[in-house]
Design an enzyme around this catalytic site. Structure first.
Site, PDB file in Angstrom:
ATOM      1  N   HIS A   8      -0.584   0.683   5.438  1.00 20.96           N
ATOM      2  CA  HIS A   8      -1.158   1.828   4.731  1.00 20.96           C
ATOM      3  C   HIS A   8      -1.489   1.486   3.273  1.00 20.96           C
ATOM      4  O   HIS A   8      -0.911   0.576   2.677  1.00 20.96           O
ATOM      5  CB  HIS A   8      -0.204   3.017   4.768  1.00 20.96           C
ATOM      6  CG  HIS A   8       1.067   2.779   3.990  1.00 20.96           C
ATOM      7  ND1 HIS A   8       1.155   2.916   2.615  1.00 20.96           N
ATOM      8  CD2 HIS A   8       2.292   2.389   4.398  1.00 20.96           C
ATOM      9  CE1 HIS A   8       2.379   2.641   2.201  1.00 20.96           C
ATOM     10  NE2 HIS A   8       3.081   2.298   3.269  1.00 20.96           N
ATOM     11  N   HIS A 149       3.549   0.415   8.569  1.00 26.39           N
ATOM     12  CA  HIS A 149       4.257   0.231   7.306  1.00 26.39           C
ATOM     13  C   HIS A 149       4.851  -1.178   7.235  1.00 26.39           C
ATOM     14  O   HIS A 149       4.836  -1.916   8.218  1.00 26.39           O
ATOM     15  CB  HIS A 149       5.379   1.268   7.188  1.00 26.39           C
ATOM     16  CG  HIS A 149       4.917   2.665   7.436  1.00 26.39           C
ATOM     17  ND1 HIS A 149       4.598   3.542   6.423  1.00 26.39           N
ATOM     18  CD2 HIS A 149       4.717   3.356   8.596  1.00 26.39           C
ATOM     19  CE1 HIS A 149       4.225   4.701   6.940  1.00 26.39           C
ATOM     20  NE2 HIS A 149       4.283   4.614   8.257  1.00 26.39           N
TER      21      HIS A 149
END
Length: 203
Positions: A8, A149
């Site tokens: 992200h 992540h």
């Protein structure tokens, strides 16, 4: 199948060097620009599917990619960041001061400890890999984007490279980075790692 791993884009927590596990924070202004740059970098890929963590910072990044491919985002809880429990919101300096015993063990071998009120690295790797196995079972032939992540992604790459999970710090993954795995039958090849060229010039 080509599996495109995207970390992200930036949040204010990233910029402030503060821990964000299950904390559900939005992208920063810079992060929104980064997410658009990621989408542009992938615009010519033949994307069949996009999978994302449900956390806002990942989902916002995934949606920008999805707009260019008209592909519905499929949300998987298994792709969430590591549950960092009591550490969420702290800086790593604060962790070392408040949890000195944990910190010492984390630095010595992060796989030997459980995050206070959270997960272990092995638990993260197990759930993230289960998500990848589910994606592989769908029979995609072209590119699939997976937006997640740091800890899920480094744990996946460690598994693919047969790298001990305790050595995860040897894998650098910046925010908004792109890494690429190619699955060719029983053979898996890492084609790109931590590519951030598309983020150059973003302030």
């Amino acid at each position: 199948m080509k599996l495109i791993l995207v970390r992200h884009a930036e949040t204010l927590q990233n910029r402030r060097r503060r821990i964000q596990g299950f904390l559900d924070v939005e992208l920063s202004e810079r992060g929104r620009k980064q997410a658009e740059a990621v989408a542009q970098a992938l615009k010519n890929e033949p994307v069949q599917a996009i999978y994302s963590s449900p956390l806002k910072r990942a989902l916002s990044t995934a949606r920008r990619i999805g707009r260019l491919h008209r592909v519905k985002i499929q949300v998987l809880d298994e792709l969430k960041e590591m549950n960092l429990g009591s550490l969420d919101g702290l800086s790593w300096d604060e962790v070392s001061q408040r949890y000195p015993h944990f910190w010492e063990n984390w630095l010595a071998d992060a796989t030997s400890v459980q995050i206070p009120d959270g997960e272990s690295l092995l638990q993260v790797q197990t759930r993230a890999w289960a998500a990848v196995e589910n994606i592989l079972a769908q029979g995609y032939r072209d590119s699939v984007v997976l937006v997640s992540h740091f800890f899920p992604l480094v744990s996946l790459i460690s598994k693919i490279l047969d790298l001990p999970l305790s050595q995860f710090r040897k894998i650098g993954l910046g925010v908004g980075s792109i890494s690429v795995l190619e699955f060719e039958g029983s053979r898996t090849v890492l084609r790109r790692l931590n590519d951030t060229c598309h983020l150059e010039g973003i302030t």
